[in-house]
Design an enzyme around this catalytic site. Structure first.
Site, PDB file in Angstrom:
ATOM      1  N   ALA A 147       0.857  -1.180   0.000  1.00 18.14           N
ATOM      2  CA  ALA A 147       0.000   0.000   0.000  1.00 18.14           C
ATOM      3  C   ALA A 147       0.897   1.235   0.000  1.00 18.14           C
ATOM      4  O   ALA A 147       2.034   1.191   0.476  1.00 18.14           O
ATOM      5  CB  ALA A 147      -0.870  -0.007   1.246  1.00 18.14           C
ATOM      6  N   GLY A 165       0.656  -5.120   0.768  1.00 14.92           N
ATOM      7  CA  GLY A 165      -0.460  -5.181  -0.172  1.00 14.92           C
ATOM      8  C   GLY A 165      -0.052  -5.779  -1.520  1.00 14.92           C
ATOM      9  O   GLY A 165      -0.885  -6.337  -2.231  1.00 14.92           O
ATOM     10  N   GLU A 168      -0.334  -9.363  -1.047  1.00 19.02           N
ATOM     11  CA  GLU A 168      -1.771  -9.654  -0.924  1.00 19.02           C
ATOM     12  C   GLU A 168      -2.456  -9.606  -2.297  1.00 19.02           C
ATOM     13  O   GLU A 168      -3.347 -10.406  -2.586  1.00 19.02           O
ATOM     14  CB  GLU A 168      -2.418  -8.663   0.062  1.00 19.02           C
ATOM     15  CG  GLU A 168      -1.950  -8.929   1.493  1.00 19.02           C
ATOM     16  CD  GLU A 168      -2.344  -7.833   2.473  1.00 19.02           C
ATOM     17  OE1 GLU A 168      -2.107  -6.641   2.153  1.00 19.02           O
ATOM     18  OE2 GLU A 168      -2.868  -8.147   3.544  1.00 19.02           O
ATOM     19  N   GLU A 222       4.259  -5.318   7.276  1.00 18.12           N
ATOM     20  CA  GLU A 222       3.423  -4.320   7.974  1.00 18.12           C
ATOM     21  C   GLU A 222       3.797  -4.180   9.441  1.00 18.12           C
ATOM     22  O   GLU A 222       3.669  -3.105  10.030  1.00 18.12           O
ATOM     23  CB  GLU A 222       1.940  -4.696   7.859  1.00 18.12           C
ATOM     24  CG  GLU A 222       1.350  -4.546   6.467  1.00 18.12           C
ATOM     25  CD  GLU A 222       1.486  -5.790   5.603  1.00 18.12           C
ATOM     26  OE1 GLU A 222       2.315  -6.675   5.919  1.00 18.12           O
ATOM     27  OE2 GLU A 222       0.764  -5.873   4.594  1.00 18.12           O
TER      28      GLU A 222
END
Ligand code: CO8
Length: 257
Positions: free
Chosen positions: A65, A108, A111, A131
């Protein structure tokens, strides 16, 4: 004019979707995720596309992200469906998605690769959920999909340390399907995608749905879904064509009907 966040190509019946923020290692900001979901949905509707490759460029598939966009977020921004709506749109794509990963697939980014159905990696790929180093945890499925994919112990290790794993480790752990030299990544992904794209589209769609349900349902429910899907395919022209072609010893010509 701003560069597009997503680049799109087409090779026969294969759609190729490339994340395009190389200067920030393809960090996934909300505009990019929206464009990605738009493009994938459009390809999902296009009956001339049978399989989609999702890839990055430069040093990364995606380094997660966009931290600068996320840093000042309010807690309830992430609660409920709004923030993750575009992720759900990606997850709901019915055609097979192949992630072709070179370089970083972090947070992300990992993911997003795990939202795809098959992952092919270059030897340079690094997969991780860092993270924890930012004071948070994975938020787009990392604790759930990674655990289903590599098992509890290895998911714990990756998520609690934040350390990335190599492509070889990811292969060994069952996170990805195969590892190839960097120059072979796109040809390998394309040849696999082309093979899938030639198959009868309705059967491909039902097979993907049934396999995804294996991760979500009990065995009994999953077997029931499989039986219904199997039966429904006997209403298609492609089932008759596939079986007649076998009996007549010729190559089947599938129509997606
Ligand atoms: N967000 C924003 N910018 C980034 C990101 C990122 N995730 N990753 C890299 N960049 C930027 C850097 O800031 C740098 O920009 P600039 O040149 O302006 O300084 C540029 O990309 C190049 O990066 P580096 O100079 O750091 O490159 P290095 O080769 O030295 O290092 C690394 C590469 C190791 C990948 C390093 O960039 C890094 O650690 N990046 C962050 C990785 C990370 O922590 N990812 C997880 C983010 S959190 C997350 O994904 C949560 C997901 C939850 C839900 C998803 C909702 C969308």
């Amino acid at each position: 004019m701003d560069e597009p966040l997503i680049l799109v190509e087409r090779e026969g019946r294969v759609g190729i979707v490339r994340l395009n923020r190389p200067r920030v290692l393809n960090a996934l900001n909300t505009s990019l995720m929206k464009e990605l979901a738009d493009v994938l949905e459009e390809m999902d509707r296009d009956e001339n596309i049978g399989c989609i490759i999702l890839t990055g460029q430069g040093k990364a598939f995606a380094a997660g992200a966009d931290i600068s966009e996320m840093a000042d977020a309010a807690p309830f921004q992430f609660v409920g469906n709004a923030y993750f709506a575009d992720w759900q749109r990606v997850r709901r794509v019915e055609k097979p998605l192949i992630a072709a990963v070179a370089g970083y697939a972090l947070g992300g980014g990992n993911e997003l690769a795990m939202c795809c159905d098959i992952i092919i990696a270059a030897e340079t790929a690094r997969f991780g959920q860092p993270e924890i180093l930012l004071g948070v945890i994975p938020g787009a499925g990392g604790t759930q999909r990674l655990t289903r994919s590599v098992g509890k112990g290895k998911a714990m290790e990756m998520i609690l340390t934040g350390d990335p794993i190599t492509a070889e480790e990811a292969l060994d752990w069952g996170l990805i399907n195969r590892v190839v030299p960097p120059e072979q990544l796109e040809p390998e992904a394309l040849s696999l995608a082309q093979k899938i794209a030639e198959k009868p589209p309705l059967a491909v769609k039902m097979a993907k749905q049934a396999i995804l349900r294996a991760q979500e349902m009990s065995l009994e429910q999953g077997l029931h879904f499989e039986q219904l899907a199997f039966g429904m395919l006997f209403s298609t022209e492609d089932q008759r064509e596939g079986m007649n072609a076998f009996i007549e010893k010729r190559k089947a010509q599938f129509k997606g009907k």
